[in-house]
Design a protein around this motif. Sequence first.
Motif, PDB file in Angstrom:
ATOM      1  N   VAL A 114      27.822  10.336  14.053  1.00 38.99           N
ATOM      2  CA  VAL A 114      27.231   8.990  14.025  1.00 38.99           C
ATOM      3  C   VAL A 114      28.288   7.895  13.912  1.00 38.99           C
ATOM      4  O   VAL A 114      28.274   6.937  14.690  1.00 38.99           O
ATOM      5  CB  VAL A 114      26.187   8.867  12.896  1.00 38.99           C
ATOM      6  N   ALA A 115      29.202   8.004  12.981  1.00 32.89           N
ATOM      7  CA  ALA A 115      30.199   6.943  12.781  1.00 32.89           C
ATOM      8  C   ALA A 115      31.042   6.717  14.043  1.00 32.89           C
ATOM      9  O   ALA A 115      31.297   5.579  14.430  1.00 32.89           O
ATOM     10  CB  ALA A 115      31.099   7.276  11.599  1.00 32.89           C
ATOM     11  N   GLN A 123      11.545  -2.206   8.478  1.00 33.77           N
ATOM     12  CA  GLN A 123      12.570  -2.169   7.436  1.00 33.77           C
ATOM     13  C   GLN A 123      13.856  -2.858   7.877  1.00 33.77           C
ATOM     14  O   GLN A 123      14.539  -3.482   7.075  1.00 33.77           O
ATOM     15  CB  GLN A 123      12.882  -0.725   7.031  1.00 33.77           C
ATOM     16  N   ALA A 148      25.492  -1.730  12.391  1.00 35.67           N
ATOM     17  CA  ALA A 148      24.932  -0.436  11.982  1.00 35.67           C
ATOM     18  C   ALA A 148      25.957   0.411  11.241  1.00 35.67           C
ATOM     19  O   ALA A 148      25.583   1.297  10.475  1.00 35.67           O
ATOM     20  CB  ALA A 148      24.412   0.312  13.210  1.00 35.67           C
ATOM     21  N   ARG A 149      27.212   0.138  11.444  1.00 33.22           N
ATOM     22  CA  ARG A 149      28.251   0.892  10.747  1.00 33.22           C
ATOM     23  C   ARG A 149      28.214   0.620   9.241  1.00 33.22           C
ATOM     24  O   ARG A 149      28.801   1.379   8.468  1.00 33.22           O
ATOM     25  CB  ARG A 149      29.616   0.543  11.316  1.00 33.22           C
ATOM     26  N   TYR A 150      27.511  -0.428   8.831  1.00 37.39           N
ATOM     27  CA  TYR A 150      27.480  -0.830   7.428  1.00 37.39           C
ATOM     28  C   TYR A 150      26.083  -0.821   6.827  1.00 37.39           C
ATOM     29  O   TYR A 150      25.896  -1.240   5.688  1.00 37.39           O
ATOM     30  CB  TYR A 150      28.087  -2.233   7.281  1.00 37.39           C
ATOM     31  N   ASP A 151      25.091  -0.367   7.582  1.00 36.17           N
ATOM     32  CA  ASP A 151      23.706  -0.389   7.099  1.00 36.17           C
ATOM     33  C   ASP A 151      22.975   0.848   7.624  1.00 36.17           C
ATOM     34  O   ASP A 151      22.940   1.075   8.828  1.00 36.17           O
ATOM     35  CB  ASP A 151      23.022  -1.670   7.599  1.00 36.17           C
ATOM     36  N   GLU A 152      22.401   1.625   6.715  1.00 33.47           N
ATOM     37  CA  GLU A 152      21.743   2.877   7.092  1.00 33.47           C
ATOM     38  C   GLU A 152      20.565   2.678   8.041  1.00 33.47           C
ATOM     39  O   GLU A 152      20.386   3.448   8.981  1.00 33.47           O
ATOM     40  CB  GLU A 152      21.249   3.611   5.848  1.00 33.47           C
ATOM     41  N   ILE A 153      19.748   1.668   7.780  1.00 30.08           N
ATOM     42  CA  ILE A 153      18.572   1.424   8.623  1.00 30.08           C
ATOM     43  C   ILE A 153      19.005   1.022  10.027  1.00 30.08           C
ATOM     44  O   ILE A 153      18.477   1.536  11.021  1.00 30.08           O
ATOM     45  CB  ILE A 153      17.647   0.356   8.009  1.00 30.08           C
ATOM     46  N   ALA A 178      21.762   1.773  11.382  1.00 27.11           N
ATOM     47  CA  ALA A 178      22.374   2.963  11.986  1.00 27.11           C
ATOM     48  C   ALA A 178      21.299   3.845  12.611  1.00 27.11           C
ATOM     49  O   ALA A 178      21.484   4.363  13.724  1.00 27.11           O
ATOM     50  CB  ALA A 178      23.167   3.739  10.935  1.00 27.11           C
ATOM     51  N   GLU A 179      20.181   4.009  11.925  1.00 27.16           N
ATOM     52  CA  GLU A 179      19.086   4.800  12.497  1.00 27.16           C
ATOM     53  C   GLU A 179      18.553   4.149  13.768  1.00 27.16           C
ATOM     54  O   GLU A 179      18.230   4.846  14.735  1.00 27.16           O
ATOM     55  CB  GLU A 179      17.965   4.988  11.478  1.00 27.16           C
TER      56      GLU A 179
END
Length: 107
Positions: free
Chosen positions: A29-30, A71, A87-92, A94-95
């Motif tokens: 993912v990253a 969300q 998205a690299r700094y936030d889980e939602i 990123a999803e």
Amino acid sequence: MRNKSVGHNISLRTLCEAIKAARLADLPVAKALKALADMPDARAFQLKPDALRRMLLESLPEQYATFLFDQAGYRVEMSLADLAYFARYDEILAELAVSVILYLDKE
């Protein structure tokens, strides 16, 4: 070519081909998010909230897609590269970005 219903400045086919060529769906993912954030085609792809919602609904179960979209609070048009960067700094987020990568990789 600009397709106002989807919200992008390049063709969806061009973006899908770039994502497939970069094999983003196969990366952790990253690394996938970093690669997408740096991709010129992703910078040109303007993702509107309604287009993102449609992509999520086509790639995830409806209830989860709606929950994830709500969300995230995604309410403004931005480039796909910007979404990947944030998205690299936030889980939602990123999803959301991973769901878009997987959706576009299937197209």
